[in-house]
Design a protein around this motif. Structure first.
Motif, mmCIF file in Angstrom:
data_model
loop_
_atom_site.group_PDB
_atom_site.id
_atom_site.type_symbol
_atom_site.label_atom_id
_atom_site.label_comp_id
_atom_site.label_asym_id
_atom_site.label_seq_id
_atom_site.Cartn_x
_atom_site.Cartn_y
_atom_site.Cartn_z
ATOM 1 N N PHE A 45 -1.694 45.423 12.095
ATOM 2 C CA PHE A 45 -2.253 45.616 10.766
ATOM 3 C C PHE A 45 -2.513 44.306 10.018
ATOM 4 C CE2 PHE A 45 0.243 49.433 11.797
ATOM 5 C CZ PHE A 45 -0.816 50.351 11.821
ATOM 6 N N LEU A 46 -2.444 43.199 10.711
ATOM 7 C CA LEU A 46 -2.684 41.901 10.066
ATOM 8 C C LEU A 46 -4.173 41.672 9.826
ATOM 9 C CD1 LEU A 46 -0.330 39.370 11.859
ATOM 10 C CD2 LEU A 46 -0.215 40.144 9.512
ATOM 11 N N LYS A 70 -7.618 40.250 10.330
ATOM 12 C CA LYS A 70 -8.275 39.917 11.600
ATOM 13 C C LYS A 70 -8.463 38.414 11.772
ATOM 14 C CE LYS A 70 -10.628 44.274 12.147
ATOM 15 N NZ LYS A 70 -11.869 45.009 12.212
ATOM 16 N N ASN A 71 -8.648 37.694 10.689
ATOM 17 C CA ASN A 71 -8.812 36.241 10.797
ATOM 18 C C ASN A 71 -7.533 35.565 11.274
ATOM 19 O OD1 ASN A 71 -11.506 36.231 10.023
ATOM 20 N ND2 ASN A 71 -10.983 36.151 7.852
ATOM 21 N N LEU A 72 -6.384 36.050 10.821
ATOM 22 C CA LEU A 72 -5.109 35.504 11.298
ATOM 23 C C LEU A 72 -4.930 35.781 12.783
ATOM 24 C CD1 LEU A 72 -2.421 36.271 8.555
ATOM 25 C CD2 LEU A 72 -3.191 34.048 9.360
ATOM 26 N N VAL A 73 -5.236 36.996 13.186
ATOM 27 C CA VAL A 73 -5.108 37.352 14.596
ATOM 28 C C VAL A 73 -6.054 36.496 15.428
ATOM 29 C CG1 VAL A 73 -5.378 39.194 16.294
ATOM 30 C CG2 VAL A 73 -4.340 39.685 14.067
ATOM 31 N N ARG A 74 -7.285 36.364 14.988
ATOM 32 C CA ARG A 74 -8.276 35.563 15.708
ATOM 33 C C ARG A 74 -7.845 34.096 15.784
ATOM 34 N NH1 ARG A 74 -12.807 36.676 12.749
ATOM 35 N NH2 ARG A 74 -12.829 38.725 13.693
ATOM 36 N N ARG A 75 -7.226 33.610 14.737
ATOM 37 C CA ARG A 75 -6.817 32.197 14.682
ATOM 38 C C ARG A 75 -5.626 31.897 15.598
ATOM 39 N NH1 ARG A 75 -5.006 28.825 9.311
ATOM 40 N NH2 ARG A 75 -4.760 26.828 10.369
ATOM 41 N N TYR A 76 -4.648 32.809 15.667
ATOM 42 C CA TYR A 76 -3.421 32.526 16.409
ATOM 43 C C TYR A 76 -3.286 33.259 17.740
ATOM 44 C CZ TYR A 76 -2.158 30.216 12.113
ATOM 45 O OH TYR A 76 -2.160 29.372 11.028
ATOM 46 N N MET A 77 -4.225 34.132 18.069
ATOM 47 C CA MET A 77 -4.133 34.813 19.359
ATOM 48 C C MET A 77 -4.356 33.868 20.541
ATOM 49 S SD MET A 77 -3.090 37.525 20.652
ATOM 50 C CE MET A 77 -2.886 38.417 19.141
ATOM 51 N N PRO A 78 -5.239 32.861 20.455
ATOM 52 C CA PRO A 78 -5.354 31.936 21.596
ATOM 53 C C PRO A 78 -4.033 31.249 21.944
ATOM 54 C CG PRO A 78 -7.243 31.673 20.158
ATOM 55 C CD PRO A 78 -6.277 32.588 19.442
ATOM 56 N N VAL A 79 -3.283 30.814 20.931
ATOM 57 C CA VAL A 79 -2.000 30.164 21.211
ATOM 58 C C VAL A 79 -0.996 31.177 21.763
ATOM 59 C CG1 VAL A 79 -0.842 30.333 18.965
ATOM 60 C CG2 VAL A 79 -0.487 28.335 20.374
ATOM 61 N N THR A 80 -1.106 32.422 21.369
ATOM 62 C CA THR A 80 -0.231 33.467 21.892
ATOM 63 C C THR A 80 -0.532 33.729 23.365
ATOM 64 O OG1 THR A 80 -0.137 34.464 19.695
ATOM 65 C CG2 THR A 80 0.532 35.850 21.549
ATOM 66 N N ILE A 81 -1.795 33.794 23.707
ATOM 67 C CA ILE A 81 -2.189 33.998 25.106
ATOM 68 C C ILE A 81 -1.774 32.795 25.952
ATOM 69 C CG2 ILE A 81 -4.183 34.245 26.652
ATOM 70 C CD1 ILE A 81 -5.485 35.881 24.316
ATOM 71 N N PHE A 82 -1.948 31.596 25.412
ATOM 72 C CA PHE A 82 -1.514 30.383 26.106
ATOM 73 C C PHE A 82 -0.002 30.414 26.334
ATOM 74 C CE2 PHE A 82 -0.287 25.803 26.004
ATOM 75 C CZ PHE A 82 -0.907 25.422 27.191
ATOM 76 N N THR A 83 0.736 30.899 25.352
ATOM 77 C CA THR A 83 2.190 31.032 25.477
ATOM 78 C C THR A 83 2.543 31.975 26.623
ATOM 79 O OG1 THR A 83 2.519 30.596 23.134
ATOM 80 C CG2 THR A 83 4.277 31.791 24.273
#
Length: 154
Positions: free
Chosen positions: A20-21, A23-36
Protein backbone atom coordinates in the motif's frame (compact mmCIF):
# COMPACT_ATOMS: atom_id res chain seq x y z
CA UNK A 1 4.48 -27.84 11.28
CA UNK A 2 4.50 -24.64 13.35
CA UNK A 3 8.02 -23.88 12.14
CA UNK A 4 6.99 -24.21 8.50
CA UNK A 5 4.00 -21.95 9.09
CA UNK A 6 6.32 -19.36 10.66
CA UNK A 7 8.64 -19.61 7.66
CA UNK A 8 5.75 -19.08 5.24
CA UNK A 9 4.58 -16.07 7.25
CA UNK A 10 8.15 -14.70 7.34
CA UNK A 11 8.16 -14.83 3.55
CA UNK A 12 4.71 -13.33 2.90
CA UNK A 13 3.91 -10.90 5.73
CA UNK A 14 6.82 -8.49 5.18
CA UNK A 15 5.72 -7.94 1.58
CA UNK A 16 2.27 -6.87 2.77
CA UNK A 17 3.91 -3.80 4.32
CA UNK A 18 5.01 -2.69 0.84
CA UNK A 19 1.73 -3.22 -1.05
CA UNK A 20 0.00 0.00 0.00
CA UNK A 21 2.99 2.34 -0.26
CA UNK A 22 3.32 5.19 -2.68
CA UNK A 23 4.28 3.76 -6.08
CA UNK A 24 7.18 6.20 -6.40
CA UNK A 25 8.76 4.87 -3.20
CA UNK A 26 8.37 1.31 -4.40
CA UNK A 27 9.79 2.20 -7.81
CA UNK A 28 12.71 4.03 -6.19
CA UNK A 29 13.75 1.32 -3.71
CA UNK A 30 12.69 -1.91 -5.41
CA UNK A 31 15.91 -2.14 -7.50
CA UNK A 32 18.02 -2.16 -4.32
CA UNK A 33 15.65 -4.74 -2.83
CA UNK A 34 16.03 -7.02 -5.85
CA UNK A 35 19.81 -6.52 -5.74
CA UNK A 36 19.71 -7.50 -2.05
CA UNK A 37 17.90 -10.73 -2.97
CA UNK A 38 20.61 -11.49 -5.54
CA UNK A 39 23.38 -10.86 -3.01
CA UNK A 40 21.67 -12.99 -0.37
CA UNK A 41 21.31 -15.81 -2.89
CA UNK A 42 25.05 -15.62 -3.55
CA UNK A 43 25.83 -15.54 0.19
CA UNK A 44 23.63 -18.59 0.76
CA UNK A 45 25.40 -20.43 -2.07
CA UNK A 46 28.80 -19.60 -0.59
CA UNK A 47 27.53 -20.62 2.85
CA UNK A 48 26.27 -23.91 1.47
CA UNK A 49 29.61 -24.70 -0.19
CA UNK A 50 31.68 -23.77 2.87
CA UNK A 51 29.14 -25.26 5.29
CA UNK A 52 28.76 -22.03 7.27
CA UNK A 53 25.42 -23.35 8.48
CA UNK A 54 22.85 -26.02 7.86
CA UNK A 55 19.23 -25.27 7.12
CA UNK A 56 17.12 -27.88 8.84
CA UNK A 57 13.58 -26.65 8.15
CA UNK A 58 12.48 -25.17 4.84
CA UNK A 59 9.38 -24.64 2.72
CA UNK A 60 10.69 -25.30 -0.80
CA UNK A 61 12.63 -28.31 -2.12
CA UNK A 62 15.86 -26.30 -2.56
CA UNK A 63 15.45 -24.74 0.88
CA UNK A 64 18.37 -26.70 2.30
CA UNK A 65 20.60 -24.28 0.33
CA UNK A 66 18.68 -20.98 0.53
CA UNK A 67 16.31 -19.96 3.29
CA UNK A 68 13.84 -18.15 1.05
CA UNK A 69 11.79 -16.92 4.00
CA UNK A 70 14.79 -14.96 5.17
CA UNK A 71 16.53 -14.03 1.90
CA UNK A 72 13.40 -13.07 -0.06
CA UNK A 73 11.13 -12.14 2.83
CA UNK A 74 12.34 -10.54 6.02
CA UNK A 75 15.84 -9.53 4.88
CA UNK A 76 14.72 -8.17 1.50
CA UNK A 77 11.79 -6.16 2.83
CA UNK A 78 13.80 -5.07 5.87
CA UNK A 79 16.41 -3.67 3.50
CA UNK A 80 13.65 -1.93 1.56
CA UNK A 81 12.39 -0.23 4.73
CA UNK A 82 15.88 0.75 5.87
CA UNK A 83 16.35 2.53 2.56
CA UNK A 84 12.93 4.19 2.76
CA UNK A 85 13.74 5.52 6.23
CA UNK A 86 17.49 6.20 6.06
CA UNK A 87 18.84 6.22 2.50
CA UNK A 88 19.31 10.00 2.42
CA UNK A 89 21.60 10.04 5.46
CA UNK A 90 24.59 7.71 5.34
CA UNK A 91 25.33 8.01 9.07
CA UNK A 92 21.78 7.05 10.01
CA UNK A 93 21.93 4.25 7.44
CA UNK A 94 25.12 2.88 9.04
CA UNK A 95 23.73 3.09 12.56
CA UNK A 96 20.46 1.41 11.62
CA UNK A 97 22.33 -1.35 9.79
CA UNK A 98 24.71 -1.90 12.69
CA UNK A 99 21.75 -2.26 15.05
CA UNK A 100 19.72 -4.49 12.72
CA UNK A 101 22.69 -6.68 11.77
CA UNK A 102 23.64 -7.09 15.43
CA UNK A 103 20.02 -8.01 16.27
CA UNK A 104 19.98 -10.51 13.41
CA UNK A 105 23.28 -12.13 14.31
CA UNK A 106 23.13 -12.15 18.08
CA UNK A 107 19.39 -12.60 18.70
CA UNK A 108 17.60 -13.95 15.62
CA UNK A 109 20.19 -16.61 14.79
CA UNK A 110 19.86 -18.02 18.30
CA UNK A 111 16.08 -18.11 17.89
CA UNK A 112 16.41 -19.90 14.54
CA UNK A 113 18.63 -22.51 16.17
CA UNK A 114 16.10 -23.06 18.98
CA UNK A 115 13.26 -23.39 16.45
CA UNK A 116 15.26 -25.95 14.47
CA UNK A 117 15.39 -23.81 11.33
CA UNK A 118 19.16 -23.41 10.98
CA UNK A 119 22.36 -24.16 12.84
CA UNK A 120 25.69 -22.36 12.49
CA UNK A 121 28.50 -24.78 11.68
CA UNK A 122 31.69 -23.21 10.27
CA UNK A 123 31.01 -19.54 11.00
CA UNK A 124 30.64 -17.64 14.24
CA UNK A 125 27.91 -15.09 14.88
CA UNK A 126 30.38 -12.19 14.82
CA UNK A 127 31.73 -13.37 11.45
CA UNK A 128 28.22 -13.44 10.02
CA UNK A 129 27.71 -9.97 11.49
CA UNK A 130 30.72 -8.76 9.47
CA UNK A 131 29.35 -10.42 6.32
CA UNK A 132 25.94 -8.77 6.69
CA UNK A 133 27.46 -5.38 7.47
CA UNK A 134 29.73 -5.55 4.41
CA UNK A 135 26.66 -6.50 2.37
CA UNK A 136 24.89 -3.38 3.62
CA UNK A 137 27.80 -1.24 2.37
CA UNK A 138 27.75 -2.95 -1.04
CA UNK A 139 24.00 -2.46 -1.23
CA UNK A 140 24.37 1.23 -0.36
CA UNK A 141 26.95 1.74 -3.13
CA UNK A 142 24.56 0.05 -5.54
CA UNK A 143 21.79 2.36 -4.35
CA UNK A 144 23.97 5.44 -4.99
CA UNK A 145 24.64 4.21 -8.50
CA UNK A 146 20.92 3.55 -9.02
CA UNK A 147 20.03 7.03 -7.72
CA UNK A 148 22.46 8.54 -10.21
CA UNK A 149 20.64 6.75 -13.02
CA UNK A 150 17.25 8.03 -11.78
CA UNK A 151 18.55 11.60 -11.50
CA UNK A 152 19.94 11.49 -15.06
CA UNK A 153 16.51 10.50 -16.42
CA UNK A 154 14.87 13.57 -14.88
Amino acid sequence: MLTKLLLILALILPWLTVVFLNKNLVRRYMPVTIFTCLLMTIVFQIAYNYKWWTIDSYIVPWGYMIDISFAYGIFAVGTFWIFVLAANNFRIFLIVNLIMDAFLCFVVLGLLERLGVATLVNIHKWQYFIVTFILSLIIYVYHLWQEKIFSEKV
